[in-house]
Write an enzyme that holds these catalytic residues in place. Sequence first.
Site, PDB file in Angstrom:
ATOM      1  N   HIS A   1      31.808  37.711  45.915  1.00  0.00           N
ATOM      2  CA  HIS A   1      32.780  36.782  46.003  1.00  0.00           C
ATOM      3  C   HIS A   1      33.225  37.153  47.617  1.00  0.00           C
ATOM      4  O   HIS A   1      33.482  38.112  48.109  1.00  0.00           O
ATOM      5  CB  HIS A   1      34.224  37.269  45.399  1.00  0.00           C
ATOM      6  CG  HIS A   1      33.789  36.417  43.851  1.00  0.00           C
ATOM      7  ND1 HIS A   1      34.945  36.368  42.927  1.00  0.00           N
ATOM      8  CD2 HIS A   1      32.701  36.258  43.241  1.00  0.00           C
ATOM      9  CE1 HIS A   1      34.326  35.789  41.816  1.00  0.00           C
ATOM     10  NE2 HIS A   1      33.098  35.814  42.020  1.00  0.00           N
TER      11      HIS A   1
ATOM     12  N   PRO B   1      46.641  46.532  37.051  1.00  0.00           N
ATOM     13  CA  PRO B   1      45.386  45.896  37.287  1.00  0.00           C
ATOM     14  C   PRO B   1      45.363  44.711  38.401  1.00  0.00           C
ATOM     15  O   PRO B   1      44.423  44.249  38.787  1.00  0.00           O
ATOM     16  CB  PRO B   1      44.986  45.377  35.883  1.00  0.00           C
ATOM     17  CG  PRO B   1      46.497  45.239  35.127  1.00  0.00           C
ATOM     18  CD  PRO B   1      47.086  46.517  35.818  1.00  0.00           C
TER      19      PRO B   1
ATOM     20  N   TYR C   1      42.356  44.372  49.612  1.00  0.00           N
ATOM     21  CA  TYR C   1      41.424  43.910  48.374  1.00  0.00           C
ATOM     22  C   TYR C   1      40.264  44.025  48.364  1.00  0.00           C
ATOM     23  O   TYR C   1      39.643  44.514  47.632  1.00  0.00           O
ATOM     24  CB  TYR C   1      41.796  42.403  48.229  1.00  0.00           C
ATOM     25  CG  TYR C   1      41.429  41.665  46.900  1.00  0.00           C
ATOM     26  CD1 TYR C   1      42.298  41.694  45.827  1.00  0.00           C
ATOM     27  CD2 TYR C   1      40.140  41.219  46.718  1.00  0.00           C
ATOM     28  CE1 TYR C   1      41.966  41.578  44.658  1.00  0.00           C
ATOM     29  CE2 TYR C   1      39.860  40.577  45.276  1.00  0.00           C
ATOM     30  CZ  TYR C   1      40.561  41.008  44.482  1.00  0.00           C
ATOM     31  OH  TYR C   1      40.315  40.342  43.189  1.00  0.00           O
TER      32      TYR C   1
ATOM     33  N   TYR D   1      44.578  33.902  41.318  1.00  0.00           N
ATOM     34  CA  TYR D   1      45.849  34.532  41.115  1.00  0.00           C
ATOM     35  C   TYR D   1      47.092  33.535  41.137  1.00  0.00           C
ATOM     36  O   TYR D   1      47.278  33.128  42.304  1.00  0.00           O
ATOM     37  CB  TYR D   1      46.177  35.711  41.923  1.00  0.00           C
ATOM     38  CG  TYR D   1      45.267  36.839  41.750  1.00  0.00           C
ATOM     39  CD1 TYR D   1      45.656  38.092  41.438  1.00  0.00           C
ATOM     40  CD2 TYR D   1      43.939  36.727  42.432  1.00  0.00           C
ATOM     41  CE1 TYR D   1      44.877  39.064  41.228  1.00  0.00           C
ATOM     42  CE2 TYR D   1      43.106  37.873  42.252  1.00  0.00           C
ATOM     43  CZ  TYR D   1      43.552  39.133  41.750  1.00  0.00           C
ATOM     44  OH  TYR D   1      42.554  40.138  41.496  1.00  0.00           O
TER      45      TYR D   1
ATOM     46  N   LYS E   1      42.498  47.934  41.628  1.00  0.00           N
ATOM     47  CA  LYS E   1      42.014  49.125  42.324  1.00  0.00           C
ATOM     48  C   LYS E   1      41.598  50.404  41.419  1.00  0.00           C
ATOM     49  O   LYS E   1      41.113  51.151  41.920  1.00  0.00           O
ATOM     50  CB  LYS E   1      43.343  49.609  42.941  1.00  0.00           C
ATOM     51  CG  LYS E   1      43.635  48.417  44.282  1.00  0.00           C
ATOM     52  CD  LYS E   1      42.402  48.607  45.230  1.00  0.00           C
ATOM     53  CE  LYS E   1      42.494  47.323  46.191  1.00  0.00           C
ATOM     54  NZ  LYS E   1      41.192  47.001  46.719  1.00  0.00           N
TER      55      LYS E   1
END
Length: 386
Positions: free
Chosen positions: A72, A288, A380, A196, A292
């Site tokens: 991604h 979550p 991220y 998200y 991580k």
Amino acid sequence: MRTQVAIIGGGPAGLLLSHLLHLQGIDSVVLESRDRGYVERRQRAGMLEQGTTDVLRESGAGERLDREGLVHHGLELRFGGAGHRIPLTDLTGRTVTVYAQTEIVKDLVARRLADGGDVRFETEAVGVDASAPSVAFRDRAGRTGTLECDYIAACDGFHGVGRPAVPGLRTFSREYPFAWLGILADVPPSTEELIYAGHERGFALHSLRSPQVSRLYLQVPPDEDIAAWPDARIWEELAARFATGDGWKLQEGPITDKSITPMRSFVAEPMRHDRLFLAGDAAHIVPPTGAKGLNLAVSDVIVLARALTERYATGSDTLLDAYSSTCLRRVWRAEHFSYWMTTLLHVDPAADDFALRLQRSHLDYVVSSEAAKTTLAENYTGLPIG
């Protein structure tokens, strides 16, 4: 029995550590309380940072990852009926990869067994001596024994025997006023990149396990009864929280798994006592939202493998002595990022209108500021290890 490094826990952290040590000529024995089938089927997160994929490839354990992993280059923040893409690779030069933890475990088990590694399933560690290093264990037949060693790596999770063996431990924790209802569904993902979503009814996440299997989550109360969520209600709520003004449609399919996961943060300091070293969930838990948990466990064992390699090669304890402080710098950064992502996107049931307006303002800033987007992308995709 004797080995150089006793590893408690046959999850991805323990198996990867054993594999990395083997590549440096260092012997280890892995003790895992569950059977092989259970370990290889245990569902966990599967979003890998760049550093995690790099070490798997460089160590020779990334062949199937390269073939089947889904790379991604961005993610979407969705709120107010609109989506906002964060171009991870454009901002950082790095990517993230979707590859299920179950598959990582299968790959590492296969590599360790092919290399003649000593991985003992259905063998439970029941006691640890960190000073005269050894691990007491009980095997599947109920027989007991002791594994003597030079060092012990406790990769045995939050409820293992490793952390209680560290005296004077200081712990930090936070419980969140919500949980995640997660599902696996036999339906192709409705999006190529993760979504998200922040919504007045609560957070939602659209993820995936493969081109044929979707992984989705809903924010629910921490004491929610999963029986209150029949399939139809789940799909209806997901559609409402992902809804946009451009007609985007969520694809539905048969739900094959449901679970509710509480949200918490936890850190134990220090991550070392004498010749015992904590790694992964034995030392820290993250919510979550920031993806991580697995990546922190991997970074811990990378640091530990480097330190043990230096010790056996040169006799120097420098890196071993720095293990806890080195790992904790990255742990606390990941804790903050996970907390930040969680509070940015979830609805706190105690929040008043003022707090909700601040949250919306923060979201607007993140998607409109190049600096804010870069901060999100750097964290991220993963900060440097060590």
